[in-house]
Design a protein around this motif. Sequence first.
Motif, PDB file in Angstrom:
ATOM      1  N   PHE A  14       0.940  -1.160  -0.023  1.00 16.15           N
ATOM      2  CA  PHE A  14       0.037   0.100   0.088  1.00 16.15           C
ATOM      3  C   PHE A  14       1.050   1.152   0.016  1.00 16.15           C
ATOM      4  CE2 PHE A  14      -2.587   3.257   2.214  1.00 16.15           C
ATOM      5  CZ  PHE A  14      -3.814   3.237   1.590  1.00 16.15           C
ATOM      6  N   LEU A  15       1.968   1.423   0.656  1.00 16.18           N
ATOM      7  CA  LEU A  15       2.605   2.214   0.648  1.00 16.18           C
ATOM      8  C   LEU A  15       3.613   2.538  -0.421  1.00 16.18           C
ATOM      9  CD1 LEU A  15       3.999   4.547   2.694  1.00 16.18           C
ATOM     10  CD2 LEU A  15       5.783   2.823   3.049  1.00 16.18           C
ATOM     11  N   VAL A  16       4.087   1.354  -1.159  1.00  8.75           N
ATOM     12  CA  VAL A  16       4.687   1.727  -2.449  1.00  8.75           C
ATOM     13  C   VAL A  16       3.683   2.125  -3.561  1.00  8.75           C
ATOM     14  CG1 VAL A  16       5.752   0.355  -4.253  1.00  8.75           C
ATOM     15  CG2 VAL A  16       6.304   0.188  -1.702  1.00  8.75           C
ATOM     16  N   VAL A  17       2.512   1.637  -3.538  1.00 13.89           N
ATOM     17  CA  VAL A  17       1.585   2.058  -4.532  1.00 13.89           C
ATOM     18  C   VAL A  17       1.087   3.501  -4.196  1.00 13.89           C
ATOM     19  CG1 VAL A  17      -0.801   1.815  -5.519  1.00 13.89           C
ATOM     20  CG2 VAL A  17       0.443  -0.067  -4.921  1.00 13.89           C
ATOM     21  N   GLY A  18       1.070   4.047  -2.828  1.00 13.08           N
ATOM     22  CA  GLY A  18       0.732   5.117  -2.593  1.00 13.08           C
ATOM     23  C   GLY A  18       1.790   6.274  -2.999  1.00 13.08           C
ATOM     24  N   LEU A  23       3.969  10.206  -7.102  1.00 10.61           N
ATOM     25  CA  LEU A  23       5.043  10.750  -7.967  1.00 10.61           C
ATOM     26  C   LEU A  23       4.444  10.962  -9.196  1.00 10.61           C
ATOM     27  CD1 LEU A  23       8.115   8.730  -6.949  1.00 10.61           C
ATOM     28  CD2 LEU A  23       7.795  10.926  -6.416  1.00 10.61           C
ATOM     29  N   ILE A  24       3.555  10.206  -9.723  1.00 11.27           N
ATOM     30  CA  ILE A  24       2.759  10.140 -11.066  1.00 11.27           C
ATOM     31  C   ILE A  24       1.937  11.668 -11.012  1.00 11.27           C
ATOM     32  CG2 ILE A  24       1.019   9.561 -12.327  1.00 11.27           C
ATOM     33  CD1 ILE A  24       2.291   6.773 -11.718  1.00 11.27           C
ATOM     34  N   PHE A  25       1.141  11.939  -9.909  1.00  9.67           N
ATOM     35  CA  PHE A  25       0.286  12.951  -9.927  1.00  9.67           C
ATOM     36  C   PHE A  25       0.856  14.337  -9.589  1.00  9.67           C
ATOM     37  CE2 PHE A  25      -3.264   9.689  -9.197  1.00  9.67           C
ATOM     38  CZ  PHE A  25      -3.752   9.793 -10.416  1.00  9.67           C
ATOM     39  N   VAL A  26       2.292  14.233  -9.187  1.00  8.58           N
ATOM     40  CA  VAL A  26       2.979  15.314  -8.861  1.00  8.58           C
ATOM     41  C   VAL A  26       4.078  15.609  -9.862  1.00  8.58           C
ATOM     42  CG1 VAL A  26       4.635  16.482  -7.499  1.00  8.58           C
ATOM     43  CG2 VAL A  26       2.724  15.355  -6.365  1.00  8.58           C
ATOM     44  N   GLY A  27       4.595  14.713 -10.520  1.00  6.84           N
ATOM     45  CA  GLY A  27       5.452  14.713 -11.457  1.00  6.84           C
ATOM     46  C   GLY A  27       4.920  15.004 -12.771  1.00  6.84           C
ATOM     47  N   ALA A  28       4.024  14.294 -13.251  1.00  8.94           N
ATOM     48  CA  ALA A  28       3.406  14.425 -14.760  1.00  8.94           C
ATOM     49  C   ALA A  28       2.941  15.672 -15.054  1.00  8.94           C
ATOM     50  CB  ALA A  28       2.156  13.378 -14.850  1.00  8.94           C
ATOM     51  N   PRO A  29       2.082  16.449 -14.038  1.00  7.42           N
ATOM     52  CA  PRO A  29       1.893  17.894 -14.446  1.00  7.42           C
ATOM     53  C   PRO A  29       2.895  18.866 -14.610  1.00  7.42           C
ATOM     54  CG  PRO A  29       0.470  17.092 -12.798  1.00  7.42           C
ATOM     55  CD  PRO A  29       1.583  15.974 -12.916  1.00  7.42           C
ATOM     56  N   ILE A  30       3.991  18.549 -13.874  1.00  6.37           N
ATOM     57  CA  ILE A  30       5.254  19.398 -13.878  1.00  6.37           C
ATOM     58  C   ILE A  30       6.025  19.256 -15.318  1.00  6.37           C
ATOM     59  CG2 ILE A  30       7.512  19.710 -13.008  1.00  6.37           C
ATOM     60  CD1 ILE A  30       6.347  19.294 -10.126  1.00  6.37           C
ATOM     61  N   LEU A  31       6.003  17.919 -15.486  1.00  3.37           N
ATOM     62  CA  LEU A  31       6.712  17.514 -16.843  1.00  3.37           C
ATOM     63  C   LEU A  31       6.016  18.038 -17.916  1.00  3.37           C
ATOM     64  CD1 LEU A  31       9.105  15.822 -18.122  1.00  3.37           C
ATOM     65  CD2 LEU A  31       7.501  13.821 -18.263  1.00  3.37           C
ATOM     66  N   VAL A  32       4.608  17.767 -18.182  1.00  3.59           N
ATOM     67  CA  VAL A  32       3.668  18.276 -19.326  1.00  3.59           C
ATOM     68  C   VAL A  32       3.690  19.831 -19.176  1.00  3.59           C
ATOM     69  CG1 VAL A  32       1.318  18.549 -19.742  1.00  3.59           C
ATOM     70  CG2 VAL A  32       2.169  16.289 -18.998  1.00  3.59           C
TER      71      VAL A  32
END
Length: 125
Positions: A14-18, A23-32
């Motif tokens: 659960f911790l790893v998936v979280g 990281l996806i929801f924070v990093g993806a908008p910054i990258l886009v």
Amino acid sequence: MSEIAVEYLPILLFLVVGIVFALIFVGAPILVSGLTGTAKPDSVKLSEYESGFPAFSDSRHRFDVRFYLVAILFIIFDLEAAFLFPWAVSLHWGGPEAWWSMMMFLFILTIGLAYEWKSGALEWE
């Protein structure tokens, strides 16, 4: 694997998936945003909006109190609407006491609106 490690495996998963989703929801908008050019400021993006004052001026800069009055009026009447809808839905359970209490609430808000109107807070130049 020991028995204790097997018991903690769902928590670790659960911790790893979280962390991965974070990281996806924070990093993806910054990258886009970096790829699409929205991070490149220009004079139009840095211009003032909403209040009409420069965005990066002195924090002690004076501005008109009418902005505060409009904000207070918005909060007052937004709260009125927030209280009025549930009250209207549940009016048949409250009886006359609920009706009179809401009339008192609306009366107080009407007095506030009359005061703001009389003081000229609703007039904009």
